[in-house]
Design an enzyme around this catalytic site. Sequence first.
Site, PDB file in Angstrom:
ATOM      1  CE  LYS A 112      -3.871  -2.315   0.283  1.00 49.42           C
ATOM      2  NZ  LYS A 112      -4.834  -2.334  -0.854  1.00 49.42           N
ATOM      3  CE  LYS A 191      -9.664  -6.482  -5.180  1.00 49.16           C
ATOM      4  NZ  LYS A 191      -8.660  -5.851  -6.058  1.00 49.16           N
TER       5      LYS A 191
END
Length: 279
Positions: A112, A191
């Site tokens: 991140k 996803k």
Amino acid sequence: MIRVWRYELKPRRALSALAGAQPRRGALIRMDDGGVADVHPWPELGDEPLDEQLARLARGETTPLTAASLRLARVDGDARTRGVSLFDGVAIPESHWPGNDPPPSFDTAKIKWGAGAPAGAFRLRIDVNAMLTAEEFEEIAKTFPRERIDFVEDPCPYDASRWQELREKTGLRLALDRTFADEGVDVLVVKPAIQLVPRTAKEIVVTSYMDHPVGQLGAAFVAAKHATSRRCGLVTHVLYESDAFIERLGIDGMRLIPPGGTGVGFDDLLERLPWTELK
């Protein structure tokens, strides 16, 4: 009839700036043929909360999340009916490590933005979660260890012409998560928990939804069929404290190893769960 079992996953650390480290709640669903799938919403990213997801499903309504869950449950149920594993005859792609603490067996880490890069020669995939403006990203990109970066995911909210400009100015590959677009995009992060795999010549990185191992393995099956990247994002169980399901998963080098059994596996664990009818 759909049956349901609610669960809770406990993160080992903050999962993102938006989600923090609070427990994640989801539910497994089970169809009449035994097919199972996961329902693991991320309200922080715009999904409806779990109770609303299940209430709508009980009324016969679907969201992108539950529609995907039903698709995966059908695939799992078919394999269980035939008495075979979903992973018979297919190879799960290798994965990046989710965090800035990769073991030596991994060569790529997804981090991140702001979390700090791991020391060493690891390739980096930096996820900004579209938290910067294009101007902010252009400035911050100047500080990146360019030779180590595979791609930057969602550097800012998607805008075709602006992303194209950012690619040219920074020389970085840009990845788009959760949706499909063409211009200014080098990599699509897909996803299966919420979307179908698009038909495209672009590099496809299939990732889990940081969800239950049942959902994680559903993504692994889709990756084995459709991913074009040499590294996917399927080793996400390591983000959570261990439980009976997580203990069944293994890692060989950079590759997720599924449990034995039919469908996605976990046959005995699933049989012992206190399923209740979805109403």
